[in-house]
Write a protein that holds these residues in place. Structure first.
Motif, PDB file in Angstrom:
ATOM      1  N   ALA A   1     -14.326 -35.326 -28.339  1.00 28.33           N
ATOM      2  CA  ALA A   1     -15.478 -34.446 -28.485  1.00 28.33           C
ATOM      3  C   ALA A   1     -15.127 -33.336 -29.469  1.00 28.33           C
ATOM      4  N   GLY A   2     -16.096 -32.446 -29.693  1.00 24.72           N
ATOM      5  CA  GLY A   2     -15.842 -31.293 -30.553  1.00 24.72           C
ATOM      6  C   GLY A   2     -16.177 -31.565 -32.010  1.00 24.72           C
ATOM      7  N   MET A   3     -15.490 -30.876 -32.899  1.00 20.58           N
ATOM      8  CA  MET A   3     -15.797 -31.000 -34.331  1.00 20.58           C
ATOM      9  C   MET A   3     -15.436 -32.398 -34.836  1.00 20.58           C
ATOM     10  N   ARG A   4     -16.011 -32.765 -35.995  1.00 21.56           N
ATOM     11  CA  ARG A   4     -15.780 -34.080 -36.571  1.00 21.56           C
ATOM     12  C   ARG A   4     -15.131 -33.946 -37.942  1.00 21.56           C
ATOM     13  N   ILE A   5     -14.084 -34.707 -38.147  1.00 17.33           N
ATOM     14  CA  ILE A   5     -13.412 -34.773 -39.444  1.00 17.33           C
ATOM     15  C   ILE A   5     -13.797 -36.107 -40.074  1.00 17.33           C
ATOM     16  N   VAL A   6     -14.421 -36.057 -41.241  1.00 14.72           N
ATOM     17  CA  VAL A   6     -14.894 -37.266 -41.903  1.00 14.72           C
ATOM     18  C   VAL A   6     -14.119 -37.451 -43.198  1.00 14.72           C
ATOM     19  N   GLY A   7     -13.483 -38.600 -43.355  1.00 16.67           N
ATOM     20  CA  GLY A   7     -12.739 -38.861 -44.579  1.00 16.67           C
ATOM     21  C   GLY A   7     -11.958 -40.149 -44.501  1.00 16.67           C
ATOM     22  N   SER A   8     -11.298 -40.469 -45.602  1.00 11.15           N
ATOM     23  CA  SER A   8     -10.556 -41.710 -45.722  1.00 11.15           C
ATOM     24  C   SER A   8      -9.185 -41.611 -45.066  1.00 11.15           C
ATOM     25  N   ARG A   9      -8.773 -42.671 -44.445  1.00  8.33           N
ATOM     26  CA  ARG A   9      -7.438 -42.711 -43.846  1.00  8.33           C
ATOM     27  C   ARG A   9      -6.332 -42.589 -44.890  1.00  8.33           C
ATOM     28  N   TYR A  10      -6.669 -42.821 -46.142  1.00  9.54           N
ATOM     29  CA  TYR A  10      -5.656 -42.745 -47.206  1.00  9.54           C
ATOM     30  C   TYR A  10      -5.595 -41.361 -47.851  1.00  9.54           C
ATOM     31  N   SER A  11      -6.420 -40.439 -47.399  1.00  9.51           N
ATOM     32  CA  SER A  11      -6.463 -39.098 -47.987  1.00  9.51           C
ATOM     33  C   SER A  11      -5.407 -38.192 -47.365  1.00  9.51           C
ATOM     34  N   PRO A  12      -4.544 -37.573 -48.177  1.00  9.44           N
ATOM     35  CA  PRO A  12      -3.575 -36.616 -47.636  1.00  9.44           C
ATOM     36  C   PRO A  12      -4.249 -35.437 -46.946  1.00  9.44           C
ATOM     37  N   ASP A  13      -5.422 -35.022 -47.442  1.00  8.99           N
ATOM     38  CA  ASP A  13      -6.125 -33.900 -46.820  1.00  8.99           C
ATOM     39  C   ASP A  13      -6.654 -34.269 -45.440  1.00  8.99           C
ATOM     40  N   VAL A  14      -7.085 -35.506 -45.274  1.00  6.95           N
ATOM     41  CA  VAL A  14      -7.512 -35.957 -43.946  1.00  6.95           C
ATOM     42  C   VAL A  14      -6.335 -35.909 -42.988  1.00  6.95           C
ATOM     43  N   ARG A  15      -5.196 -36.393 -43.438  1.00  6.18           N
ATOM     44  CA  ARG A  15      -4.010 -36.360 -42.570  1.00  6.18           C
ATOM     45  C   ARG A  15      -3.637 -34.936 -42.224  1.00  6.18           C
ATOM     46  N   ARG A  16      -3.744 -34.029 -43.197  1.00  2.77           N
ATOM     47  CA  ARG A  16      -3.420 -32.619 -42.950  1.00  2.77           C
ATOM     48  C   ARG A  16      -4.356 -32.011 -41.903  1.00  2.77           C
ATOM     49  N   LEU A  17      -5.650 -32.241 -42.050  1.00  5.53           N
ATOM     50  CA  LEU A  17      -6.622 -31.672 -41.111  1.00  5.53           C
ATOM     51  C   LEU A  17      -6.456 -32.251 -39.710  1.00  5.53           C
ATOM     52  N   ARG A  18      -6.217 -33.551 -39.633  1.00  3.12           N
ATOM     53  CA  ARG A  18      -6.035 -34.172 -38.323  1.00  3.12           C
ATOM     54  C   ARG A  18      -4.776 -33.645 -37.641  1.00  3.12           C
ATOM     55  N   GLU A  19      -3.712 -33.495 -38.391  1.00  2.00           N
ATOM     56  CA  GLU A  19      -2.474 -32.986 -37.804  1.00  2.00           C
ATOM     57  C   GLU A  19      -2.657 -31.549 -37.347  1.00  2.00           C
ATOM     58  N   PHE A  20      -3.341 -30.731 -38.168  1.00  2.00           N
ATOM     59  CA  PHE A  20      -3.558 -29.335 -37.787  1.00  2.00           C
ATOM     60  C   PHE A  20      -4.381 -29.261 -36.498  1.00  2.00           C
ATOM     61  N   ALA A  21      -5.434 -30.067 -36.413  1.00  2.00           N
ATOM     62  CA  ALA A  21      -6.268 -30.064 -35.216  1.00  2.00           C
ATOM     63  C   ALA A  21      -5.478 -30.532 -33.993  1.00  2.00           C
ATOM     64  N   ALA A  22      -4.681 -31.563 -34.167  1.00  2.00           N
ATOM     65  CA  ALA A  22      -3.912 -32.092 -33.036  1.00  2.00           C
ATOM     66  C   ALA A  22      -2.856 -31.098 -32.570  1.00  2.00           C
ATOM     67  N   ARG A  23      -2.114 -30.508 -33.508  1.00  2.00           N
ATOM     68  CA  ARG A  23      -1.052 -29.568 -33.131  1.00  2.00           C
ATOM     69  C   ARG A  23      -1.618 -28.320 -32.458  1.00  2.00           C
ATOM     70  N   ASN A  24      -2.833 -27.929 -32.830  1.00  2.00           N
ATOM     71  CA  ASN A  24      -3.441 -26.745 -32.232  1.00  2.00           C
ATOM     72  C   ASN A  24      -4.388 -27.082 -31.084  1.00  2.00           C
ATOM     73  N   ARG A  25      -4.373 -28.352 -30.666  1.00  2.00           N
ATOM     74  CA  ARG A  25      -5.132 -28.802 -29.511  1.00  2.00           C
ATOM     75  C   ARG A  25      -6.623 -28.448 -29.639  1.00  2.00           C
TER      76      ARG A  25
END
Length: 556
Positions: free
Chosen positions: A149-173
């Motif tokens: 649930a919550g905010m949505r991150i939309v992007g390609s699995r091959y994008s470094p920025d997508v990986r950065r945003l997903r990691e930031f969201a996960a690490r900050n719960r």
């Protein structure tokens, strides 16, 4: 812990057996009623809106309330229902974050609205009520993360920025879901509805229709209430750089003793410990505690005493100005302080193998949290490392993956791993320990790992292991690049303290046990030379540092 999200047609109440849905008794409601006000609500009333920051603590007296993800959008989902005696919200109410979901009255009824300060006063007088609310709020944050649930991150699995945003969201719960442009059939339709071109991705969708285009971590942090540093210069009695267990302990003790305290971290609260699925040898938690829950509890505790915590803020410079210390950050902000506590910890080392950059973030990880576990379902994974972090990861991932290969360079699993973890690894039928084994090649394409080539370092024989994900825990390097030339460091880059820093101090007196070569600057936790790499010792050093800060401030 919690049931899957319901459809809009299911209005049955979340069961009382759910740890996230306790029911207040009459005495507890009476205690809160003295501080709150009763409000009549009608079906359809928005009690808490996604993104809302200022809000009261709400107790349902009659009627039912639904908790919705994406309320008012085509992706709207009813994820739980609360009835009389239940209360609303989750951990964000305590940490000052906006709401990640909406609470909507499903039928006419009455709620009790208790202002935030009044709630704090009440639970201070009735700690058992505070414990009940805190446990439920922690469970609810975990539920929101599990329910994507919550905010949505939309992007390609091959994008470094997508990986950065997903990691930031996960690490900050941060509750979130990722919509993969390559795999999700509705992704293109969503972008078209929002007027976003694929070239503008990644985007973060917040509050249903607010779109952040290619945001950096700082912008995302401001939106979700993590970023609290102002652009101008600030002053604090104590600044703590690093929000792992040592830094958070220092913050709790400094703030509780009346010192104005600011805590900053480059990535997330919790440090490396925050990525641990289960810490089982920390005193007082015989059943273990996840690193995420430990971090969340510490943040609430520090902020309760008045500490200010901000993420992300990466320290890049340290200057002495008269008897003060000034820390400069990567965004141009700076903080001046009487005393500085450095608790920046260490970062995991990377494997020295070709093509590593190609797979990092999509198939190669340095943490094993629930986010990574979701990627492992029914897939083979490899864990590299022989310490406690590797052991914890192997045991945790074995509950999700089809097979876990644990690679160590030597033959003794007990050399660097605690005995209780060795026993768990050896008892797990899904874990295979491969001794004298090192990674030599990564095999895959398009950022997706398919296998790894390993070598037996005794015989030189090579073997290919099937692997969809690779987890690396091969030691760490201190986060002290910004301190070179400023403080005395040991040959490996860790900060020298106490007698080890005595030859470098300019104060005319020997430094105290945790003091560095600069008076008024202390180092605690994993970043300190000679430290014991355990959560308990880090917490102890953080607490001890505050006593030494008081001694420093008391000197003429």
């Amino acid at each position: 812990m919690s049931t899957p999200g319901r459809t809009d047609g299911d209005l049955s109440e979340t069961p009382d057996t759910d740890g996230a849905a306790p029911r207040l008794d009459a005495d507890q409601i009476r205690a809160l009623s003295d501080e709150g006000r009763r409000q009549t609500v009608q079906a359809g009333d928005v009690l808490i809106a996604e993104g809302q920051r200022e809000r009261d603590f709400l107790v349902i007296l009659s009627g039912k309330v639904g908790v919705y993800d994406g309320y008012g959008t085509p992706a709207q989902r009813l994820i739980r229902v609360h009835g009389p005696g239940r209360f609303l919200d989750e951990i964000g109410l305590l940490t000052g974050q906006p709401a990640f979901v909406s609470s909507i009255a499903l039928e006419a009824g009455e709620v009790l609205a208790v202002p935030w300060q009044a709630l704090r006063d009440t639970v201070h007088r009735r700690p058992e009520l505070g414990d009940l609310i805190l446990r439920a709020f922690l469970c609810r944050r975990e539920f929101l993360i599990d329910a994507v649930a919550g905010m949505r991150i939309v992007g390609s699995r091959y994008s470094p920025d997508v990986r950065r945003l997903r990691e930031f969201a996960a690490r900050n719960r941060i509750p979130h879901t990722w919509i993969d442009l390559e795999e999700d059939p509705h992704a293109a339709q969503l972008l078209e509805r929002l007027g976003v071109a694929p070239s503008d991705t990644p985007v973060v969708i917040w509050r249903g229709n607010q779109v952040l285009r290619k945001p950096d971590n700082a912008e995302l942090a401001r939106v979700v209430g993590l970023r609290r540093l102002s652009a101008g210069g600030q002053f604090a009695d104590v600044v703590v750089v690093g929000a792992g267990p040592a830094g958070l302990a220092a913050a709790v003790y400094a703030a509780s003793e009346g010192l104005s305290t600011v805590v900053v971290d480059a990535v997330a609260t919790g440090g490396q410990a925050g990525t641990s699925s289960r810490i089982e040898n920390y005193l007082g938690f015989p059943a273990g505690i996840s690193g995420a829950e430990l971090a969340d509890r510490a943040v609430i505790q520090a902020e309760k005493f008045g500490a200010t915590i901000t993420v992300p803020a990466e320290a890049i410079g340290l200057e002495a100005r008269d008897s003060f210390q000034t820390v400069r950050f990567d965004d141009g902000t700076e903080i001046t302080t009487h005393a500085l506590v450095i608790a920046t910890g260490a970062r995991y080392r990377r494997l020295a193998v070709p093509r590593l950059d190609e797979f990092e973030g999509s198939s190669v990880y340095y943490a094993a949290t629930m986010m990574e576990a979701r990627f492992c379902e029914r897939l083979p994974v490899v864990v590299v490392g022989g310490g406690n972090s590797a052991g914890q990861a192997a045991v945790f991932l074995a509950r999700h993956a089809t097979r876990v290969d644990l690679l160590i360079r030597h033959d003794d699993l007990a050399r660097d791993m605690s005995r209780y973890l060795v026993e768990r690894v050896e008892r797990s039928p899904a874990v295979t320990v491969r001794r004298h084994t090192e990674v030599r090649e990564l095999v895959g394409d398009g950022g997706q790992l398919r296998a790894i080539v390993v070598e037996d370092n005794r015989t030189g024989a090579h073997e290919q292991l099937e692997a969809a994900l690779l987890f690396v825990f091969i030691g760490a390097e201190p986060c002290t690049g910004w301190l070179r030339g400023r403080l005395a460091l040991d040959p490996r880059g860790y900060i020298c303290t106490g007698p080890d820093a005595a030859d470098d101090t300019a104060s005319g007196r020997p430094p105290t046990n945790l003091e560095t070569s600069r008076p008024g600057v202390l180092a605690v936790g994993d970043v300190r030379s000679g430290s014991i790499k355990r959560v308990a010792s880090a917490v102890g050093e953080g607490a001890m540092a505050v006593r030494l800060v008081h001694e420093y401030l008391a000197r003429p």
